[in-house]
Design a protein around this motif. Structure first.
Motif, PDB file in Angstrom:
ATOM      1  N   TRP A 401     -51.136  -0.346  -2.088  1.00  0.00           N
ATOM      2  CA  TRP A 401     -51.008   0.226  -0.747  1.00  0.00           C
ATOM      3  C   TRP A 401     -50.449   1.643  -0.797  1.00  0.00           C
ATOM      4  O   TRP A 401     -50.923   2.537  -0.077  1.00  0.00           O
ATOM      5  CB  TRP A 401     -50.116  -0.677   0.111  1.00  0.00           C
ATOM      6  CG  TRP A 401     -50.866  -1.857   0.651  1.00  0.00           C
ATOM      7  CD1 TRP A 401     -51.290  -2.941  -0.060  1.00  0.00           C
ATOM      8  CD2 TRP A 401     -51.296  -2.052   1.984  1.00  0.00           C
ATOM      9  NE1 TRP A 401     -51.964  -3.808   0.769  1.00  0.00           N
ATOM     10  CE2 TRP A 401     -51.977  -3.291   2.036  1.00  0.00           C
ATOM     11  CE3 TRP A 401     -51.168  -1.311   3.159  1.00  0.00           C
ATOM     12  CZ2 TRP A 401     -52.527  -3.797   3.206  1.00  0.00           C
ATOM     13  CZ3 TRP A 401     -51.709  -1.822   4.333  1.00  0.00           C
ATOM     14  CH2 TRP A 401     -52.389  -3.046   4.345  1.00  0.00           C
ATOM     15  N   ALA A 402     -49.462   1.868  -1.629  1.00  0.00           N
ATOM     16  CA  ALA A 402     -48.902   3.216  -1.759  1.00  0.00           C
ATOM     17  C   ALA A 402     -49.931   4.168  -2.344  1.00  0.00           C
ATOM     18  O   ALA A 402     -50.037   5.335  -1.927  1.00  0.00           O
ATOM     19  CB  ALA A 402     -47.648   3.185  -2.627  1.00  0.00           C
ATOM     20  N   ALA A 403     -50.723   3.696  -3.294  1.00  0.00           N
ATOM     21  CA  ALA A 403     -51.752   4.539  -3.904  1.00  0.00           C
ATOM     22  C   ALA A 403     -52.812   4.935  -2.882  1.00  0.00           C
ATOM     23  O   ALA A 403     -53.231   6.104  -2.826  1.00  0.00           O
ATOM     24  CB  ALA A 403     -52.396   3.797  -5.086  1.00  0.00           C
ATOM     25  N   VAL A 404     -53.249   3.983  -2.076  1.00  0.00           N
ATOM     26  CA  VAL A 404     -54.246   4.268  -1.046  1.00  0.00           C
ATOM     27  C   VAL A 404     -53.693   5.245  -0.016  1.00  0.00           C
ATOM     28  O   VAL A 404     -54.378   6.192   0.405  1.00  0.00           O
ATOM     29  CB  VAL A 404     -54.714   2.955  -0.382  1.00  0.00           C
ATOM     30  CG1 VAL A 404     -55.473   3.237   0.911  1.00  0.00           C
ATOM     31  CG2 VAL A 404     -55.586   2.162  -1.347  1.00  0.00           C
ATOM     32  N   ALA A 405     -52.447   5.048   0.409  1.00  0.00           N
ATOM     33  CA  ALA A 405     -51.836   5.958   1.385  1.00  0.00           C
ATOM     34  C   ALA A 405     -51.783   7.379   0.848  1.00  0.00           C
ATOM     35  O   ALA A 405     -52.049   8.353   1.574  1.00  0.00           O
ATOM     36  CB  ALA A 405     -50.438   5.464   1.754  1.00  0.00           C
ATOM     37  N   THR A 406     -51.460   7.532  -0.429  1.00  0.00           N
ATOM     38  CA  THR A 406     -51.388   8.865  -1.032  1.00  0.00           C
ATOM     39  C   THR A 406     -52.751   9.538  -1.050  1.00  0.00           C
ATOM     40  O   THR A 406     -52.883  10.735  -0.743  1.00  0.00           O
ATOM     41  CB  THR A 406     -50.839   8.759  -2.465  1.00  0.00           C
ATOM     42  OG1 THR A 406     -49.529   8.181  -2.420  1.00  0.00           O
ATOM     43  CG2 THR A 406     -50.766  10.126  -3.127  1.00  0.00           C
ATOM     44  N   LEU A 407     -53.798   8.778  -1.366  1.00  0.00           N
ATOM     45  CA  LEU A 407     -55.149   9.340  -1.403  1.00  0.00           C
ATOM     46  C   LEU A 407     -55.615   9.763  -0.016  1.00  0.00           C
ATOM     47  O   LEU A 407     -56.216  10.833   0.158  1.00  0.00           O
ATOM     48  CB  LEU A 407     -56.119   8.320  -2.006  1.00  0.00           C
ATOM     49  CG  LEU A 407     -55.960   8.074  -3.513  1.00  0.00           C
ATOM     50  CD1 LEU A 407     -56.744   6.841  -3.946  1.00  0.00           C
ATOM     51  CD2 LEU A 407     -56.429   9.306  -4.299  1.00  0.00           C
ATOM     52  N   ILE A 408     -55.348   8.960   0.988  1.00  0.00           N
ATOM     53  CA  ILE A 408     -55.741   9.309   2.356  1.00  0.00           C
ATOM     54  C   ILE A 408     -54.989  10.553   2.819  1.00  0.00           C
ATOM     55  O   ILE A 408     -55.558  11.454   3.450  1.00  0.00           O
ATOM     56  CB  ILE A 408     -55.497   8.122   3.308  1.00  0.00           C
ATOM     57  CG1 ILE A 408     -56.447   6.976   2.977  1.00  0.00           C
ATOM     58  CG2 ILE A 408     -55.673   8.544   4.766  1.00  0.00           C
ATOM     59  CD1 ILE A 408     -56.175   5.705   3.761  1.00  0.00           C
ATOM     60  N   ASP A 409     -53.721  10.619   2.483  1.00  0.00           N
ATOM     61  CA  ASP A 409     -52.910  11.766   2.921  1.00  0.00           C
ATOM     62  C   ASP A 409     -53.355  13.068   2.253  1.00  0.00           C
ATOM     63  O   ASP A 409     -53.068  14.162   2.760  1.00  0.00           O
ATOM     64  CB  ASP A 409     -51.430  11.506   2.613  1.00  0.00           C
ATOM     65  CG  ASP A 409     -50.832  10.458   3.543  1.00  0.00           C
ATOM     66  OD1 ASP A 409     -51.430  10.206   4.601  1.00  0.00           O
ATOM     67  OD2 ASP A 409     -49.775   9.904   3.201  1.00  0.00           O
ATOM     68  N   SER A 410     -54.041  12.959   1.130  1.00  0.00           N
ATOM     69  CA  SER A 410     -54.519  14.173   0.463  1.00  0.00           C
ATOM     70  C   SER A 410     -55.660  14.829   1.223  1.00  0.00           C
ATOM     71  O   SER A 410     -55.905  16.036   1.066  1.00  0.00           O
ATOM     72  CB  SER A 410     -54.982  13.833  -0.960  1.00  0.00           C
ATOM     73  OG  SER A 410     -56.146  13.005  -0.930  1.00  0.00           O
ATOM     74  N   ALA A 411     -56.363  14.063   2.072  1.00  0.00           N
ATOM     75  CA  ALA A 411     -57.458  14.600   2.897  1.00  0.00           C
ATOM     76  C   ALA A 411     -57.514  13.803   4.191  1.00  0.00           C
ATOM     77  O   ALA A 411     -58.393  12.962   4.372  1.00  0.00           O
ATOM     78  CB  ALA A 411     -58.786  14.530   2.150  1.00  0.00           C
ATOM     79  N   PRO A 412     -56.569  14.029   5.103  1.00  0.00           N
ATOM     80  CA  PRO A 412     -56.477  13.197   6.300  1.00  0.00           C
ATOM     81  C   PRO A 412     -57.740  13.280   7.165  1.00  0.00           C
ATOM     82  O   PRO A 412     -58.238  14.371   7.463  1.00  0.00           O
ATOM     83  CB  PRO A 412     -55.275  13.769   7.051  1.00  0.00           C
ATOM     84  CG  PRO A 412     -54.487  14.510   6.006  1.00  0.00           C
ATOM     85  CD  PRO A 412     -55.502  15.041   5.051  1.00  0.00           C
ATOM     86  N   ALA A 413     -58.259  12.129   7.526  1.00  0.00           N
ATOM     87  CA  ALA A 413     -59.389  11.996   8.453  1.00  0.00           C
ATOM     88  C   ALA A 413     -59.368  10.560   8.948  1.00  0.00           C
ATOM     89  O   ALA A 413     -58.715   9.684   8.348  1.00  0.00           O
ATOM     90  CB  ALA A 413     -60.707  12.319   7.761  1.00  0.00           C
TER      91      ALA A 413
END
Length: 570
Positions: A401-413
């Motif tokens: 979950w933390a890994a997914v959140a970090t990836l989304i935050d790198s390109a928010p959409a």
């Protein structure tokens, strides 16, 4: 002040803290609160949803703003659990302080009974199980609000205004908490006194409440979350009769929440009847004493209204009237969960419970009477202890979950989530359902319809755009169609019930950016549009007003108390 008196003044807050910790003990372990509506995450952000500018009604303001502001320096799991424990603690301590103010001859024994009535009751248990931690913070502020108004009416002291502003603003962590505090404050304006006039006192209360409400008032005016009527949920959220009590009896005993699954096990047995009898007996014993005291009568009247109106609203005619009101003015939908307004009865119940030791002192010493009342109140609701018998615990997120959140935050959409259901049921989070944690964990807006299924009845939410995207995804629409709708990511949360439909046709077209047994992230690449900058600034300014009220009035209140506690001549 002698050492003995200084020690004695900490007895009630110490006891209230002990009760609060007895209720929330499992939350002291590391982890996060994840239970039905309660969602805590390591970090939150000032997303459009956190500012109340999404499709959903701004029900969690300024709560979400505060969490987003504090989680950069304090883990969100620690923050939410600390606020919850503080709310329950404040309820007990505040009830004791209010009893000391209105029934001073009850002494410390009476204050301890008042604290027990405020903390150890079905309302706290059921709202805890429903995950309404921020509502419990507002609940804990109610006796303090009442005490602040009573002091203003009796003495008109300057620091009293700061205390009133602080407690109303703190209760305003959610709209419901603010409305509860507003009603309690206005009712207490009726108490007799030679201090601040009723007109000035009522005016100050209303102005304070309006300023404290500015976050969700501004968000409601700028957003579109109130564009759809929540009237289909009126019946589903009505107060519920518990075994052997009926709706009126359940509410009088401070129970009766709409969700039959969010109740302690004892409330589904004949013990519920005994618990209600014991609570009402303690309150009734105090009535002969408090009915002779004009300063308590407004709170007693409010307690009666706080029970009778939700009971009436749960009848056929009451539901029809409420449905018509909600259809005419969707904002009135805040009233549909009728049982939560029973919190208005707590200050009156607590003061009457304290007065019980005065009523019986001709036959029983106050200390002994308090012990009997406290033991009885706790014994008939034994499963409130230890997180409602272990149902409220700390939960650890899987690493993915933390890994997914970090990836989304790198390109928010915008993020679409599968399965298609607002509630989740993860094996790692326990048997109870929980709202999807992802919307509170990432910078991007997570598309959520807000639809709920209650007792087989579907209650639609306000997420129109989210519902359109969900339909496209379940129909297996091409990735380009989703990208054109502004969707940047798709997250599949494994192990939870809900519909997948033909979404696999869409997912096979997409690269999996992250995958593990618990969660999978797909990149679509669409670009979403955030709320206009002017709207975000306006809502942010409203939140700053609320935050200034809490911090500024809190500082003045503490400074005033410290000055009062300094002995003269020092």
């Amino acid at each position: 002040m002698t050492r003995a008196r200084r020690t004695l003044r900490w007895v009630v807050p110490g006891y209230a803290l002990l009760l609060a910790l007895a209720v929330t003990a499992p939350l002291l372990a590391p982890g996060y609160l994840l239970l039905r509506d309660a969602v805590s995450t390591p970090r939150s952000y000032f997303s459009d949803a956190a500012l109340g500018l999404s499709e959903s009604a701004p029900r969690a303001l300024p709560q979400d703003f505060l969490i987003a502001a504090l989680t950069p320096v304090l883990d969100g799991g620690v923050l939410v659990k600390a606020l919850l424990i503080a709310g329950i603690f404040l309820a007990g301590w505040g009830a004791g302080r209010l009893a000391d103010l209105l029934v001073p001859d009850a002494g410390v024994p009476g204050q301890l009974v008042a604290a027990t009535v405020a903390v150890w009751n079905p309302y706290v248990a059921e709202r805890l199980l429903q995950g309404h931690w921020s509502l419990l913070v507002g609940y804990g502020c109610l006796p303090w609000v009442a005490a602040a108004v009573v002091r203003l009416r009796s003495s008109g002291s300057g620091p009293g205004w700061a205390a009133l502003v602080f407690w109303i603003a703190l209760a305003g962590l959610t709209p419901t908490g603010l409305l509860l505090a507003l009603v309690v404050a206005l009712v207490c304006v009726a108490v007799p006194g030679a201090g601040v006039s009723r007109l000035w006192c009522a005016g100050g209360v209303v102005v304070t409440a309006m300023l404290a409400a500015s976050p969700w008032l501004v968000a409601s005016a700028l957003g579109d979350g109130l564009g759809s009527s929540p009237s289909p949920g009126v019946v589903a959220f009505a107060a519920r009769a518990e075994p052997g009590l009926g709706t009126l009896g359940s509410l009088a005993g401070l129970g009766g929440i709409w969700n039959a699954e969010a109740v302690p096990s004892s409330r589904a047995t004949p013990l519920a009847v005994l618990a209600t009898v014991v609570l009402l007996a303690v309150v009734a014993l105090g009535l002969p004493t408090v009915l002779r005291r004009r300063s308590v009568l407004p709170l007693l009247a409010l307690a009666a209204v706080g029970v009778l109106l939700p009971a009436a609203a749960a009848t056929g005619p009451g539901l029809a009237v409420l449905r018509d009101m909600v259809e005419a003015a969707p904002a009135v939908g805040i009233l549909r969960d009728g049982q939560k307004w029973v919190a208005l009865a707590m200050p009156g119940y607590a003061v009457a419970g304290a007065a019980a030791v005065v009523t019986v002192r001709g036959r029983l010493r106050p200390g002994a009477a308090a012990v009997v009342a406290i033991v009885a109140l706790i014994a008939v609701l034994p499963d409130l202890a230890f997180g409602v018998w272990g149902k409220v615990t700390s939960v650890r997120y899987p690493q993915g979950w933390a890994a997914v959140a970090t990836l989304i935050d790198s390109a928010p959409a915008d993020v679409a989530v599968l399965p298609a259901d607002s509630m989740r049921q993860f094996a790692w989070a326990g048997p109870a359902p929980v709202l999807d944690p992802l919307p509170r964990w990432v910078r991007a807006n997570v598309l959520a319809t807000g639809d709920l299924t209650i007792s087989g009845r579907s209650v639609p939410g306000e997420g129109g755009h989210a519902r359109d995207v969900q339909r496209m995804l379940l129909a297996g629409a091409p990735a380009t169609t989703l990208a054109a709708a502004g969707v940047g990511w798709v997250v599949v949360e494994s192990g939870s019930a809900g519909s997948i439909g033909n979404a696999q046709r869409t997912l096979t077209q997409l690269p999996a950016v992250y995958r593990d047994p618990e969660i999978t992230l797909y990149r679509i690449g669409g670009m979403s549009q955030a709320a206009p900058h002017a709207e975000r600034m306006a809502v942010t300014a409203a939140h700053v007003v609320w935050l200034a009220m809490v911090t500024g009035a809190g500082f003045l209140t503490l400074a005033g108390r410290r000055h009062k506690d300094v002995p003269s001549g020092t």
